[in-house]
Design an enzyme around this catalytic site. Structure first.
Site, PDB file in Angstrom:
ATOM      1  N   ASN A 186      -1.253  -6.098  -2.822  1.00 42.37           N
ATOM      2  CA  ASN A 186      -0.698  -5.378  -2.701  1.00 42.37           C
ATOM      3  C   ASN A 186      -1.743  -5.360  -4.630  1.00 42.37           C
ATOM      4  O   ASN A 186      -2.082  -4.101  -4.854  1.00 42.37           O
ATOM      5  CB  ASN A 186       0.122  -3.802  -3.353  1.00 42.37           C
ATOM      6  CG  ASN A 186       0.961  -3.963  -2.162  1.00 42.37           C
ATOM      7  OD1 ASN A 186       0.466  -3.249  -1.312  1.00 42.37           O
ATOM      8  ND2 ASN A 186       2.097  -4.523  -1.271  1.00 42.37           N
ATOM      9  N   ILE A 214      14.808  -1.936 -13.073  1.00 42.57           N
ATOM     10  CA  ILE A 214      14.330  -1.081 -13.712  1.00 42.57           C
ATOM     11  C   ILE A 214      15.593  -0.716 -14.463  1.00 42.57           C
ATOM     12  O   ILE A 214      15.735  -0.052 -14.378  1.00 42.57           O
ATOM     13  CB  ILE A 214      13.581  -0.003 -13.508  1.00 42.57           C
ATOM     14  CG1 ILE A 214      12.360  -0.502 -13.173  1.00 42.57           C
ATOM     15  CG2 ILE A 214      12.579   1.081 -14.809  1.00 42.57           C
ATOM     16  CD1 ILE A 214      11.471  -1.481 -13.475  1.00 42.57           C
ATOM     17  N   HIS A 236       7.893   0.293  -1.141  1.00 45.51           N
ATOM     18  CA  HIS A 236       9.194  -0.100  -0.032  1.00 45.51           C
ATOM     19  C   HIS A 236       8.882  -0.590   1.273  1.00 45.51           C
ATOM     20  O   HIS A 236       7.906   0.787   1.622  1.00 45.51           O
ATOM     21  CB  HIS A 236      10.550   0.685  -0.706  1.00 45.51           C
ATOM     22  CG  HIS A 236      11.897  -0.270   0.173  1.00 45.51           C
ATOM     23  ND1 HIS A 236      12.312  -1.331  -0.597  1.00 45.51           N
ATOM     24  CD2 HIS A 236      12.349   0.018   0.977  1.00 45.51           C
ATOM     25  CE1 HIS A 236      13.348  -1.493   0.034  1.00 45.51           C
ATOM     26  NE2 HIS A 236      13.498  -0.671   1.272  1.00 45.51           N
ATOM     27  N   GLU A 282       0.697  -1.166   3.257  1.00 42.81           N
ATOM     28  CA  GLU A 282       0.716  -1.017   2.295  1.00 42.81           C
ATOM     29  C   GLU A 282      -0.985  -0.992   1.279  1.00 42.81           C
ATOM     30  O   GLU A 282      -1.345  -0.009   0.695  1.00 42.81           O
ATOM     31  CB  GLU A 282       1.214  -1.875   1.862  1.00 42.81           C
ATOM     32  CG  GLU A 282       3.021  -1.701   1.808  1.00 42.81           C
ATOM     33  CD  GLU A 282       3.460  -2.974   1.614  1.00 42.81           C
ATOM     34  OE1 GLU A 282       5.031  -2.694   1.225  1.00 42.81           O
ATOM     35  OE2 GLU A 282       2.886  -3.941   1.142  1.00 42.81           O
TER      36      GLU A 282
END
Ligand code: GRF
Length: 189
Positions: free
Chosen positions: A14, A89, A105, A175
């Site tokens: 990605n 995070i 996701h 994606e």
């Protein structure tokens, strides 16, 4: 020009797509940093091939320390994209980048999300439950795993012949097709 940091600790397919997408001069967005928690991750080779600086981070400093905020500030990072980054995070980072951190996701949240639901675990669970559809979710990041506001979802069909592996391939295709465009839309808002 807006500066984007990609947090990725895996293969980086990605990340590679996002780098390519924004590498044309007319885009007002530049991938300025790859942040990674694994010094063997494939994404580091992708960064080096594209002359993009990298930052290898350590858990203690990230979670309980300064969350590497000084480094992100120094490079004037405006926006953070998580693409295969598994650590939670920290609050500090979320506060420093309000609505400026997004994650992808590999399933249709709110199903198949949460701690431990990543990579093949997700696809195995989806196949075991005999779902007829799966998909991708792009969402803002908050303090809870996979629970931030959903920005974009799209789905694919699952055939009886599909395995976790073939489903993973379908999901990666989705994606790669959508993530960069959604990032551009959100940053350009
Ligand atoms: C993607 O499937 C993404 O949904 C998930 O991690 C995977 C990263 O894959 N968060 P890659 O490293 O970009 O190939």
């Amino acid at each position: 020009m807006k500066k984007l940091a990609i947090f990725a600790s895996g293969t980086g397919s990605n990340a590679a797509k996002i780098i390519d997408f924004f590498s044309v001069p007319e885009k007002q967005i530049q991938v300025a940093l790859i942040v990674c928690n694994n010094s063997n991750a494939g994404v580091l080779q992708i960064a080096s091939k594209n002359f993009i600086p990298t930052l290898i981070i350590h858990k203690e400093q990230f979670i309980n320390g300064n969350a590497y905020l000084p480094q992100l500030k120094q490079l004037e990072i405006d926006f953070i994209v998580l693409a295969g980054f598994l650590w939670k995070i920290p609050q500090k980072l979320i506060e420093a980048f309000p609505n400026k951190i997004i994650n992808i996701h590999p399933a249709l949240l709110p199903k198949y999300g949460g701690k431990g639901m990543y990579g093949d675990n997700v696809h195995k669970a989806v196949i075991e439950n005999k779902e007829t559809q799966s998909g991708i979710t792009i969402h803002f990041v908050n303090e809870q795993y996979d629970e931030g506001e959903i920005i974009f979802q799209t789905s694919c069909n699952i055939d009886e012949k599909d395995t976790a592996k073939t489903l993973a391939k379908k999901i990666h295709e989705l994606e790669h097709k959508h993530f960069s465009k959604v990032i551009e839309q959100i940053i350009s808002k």
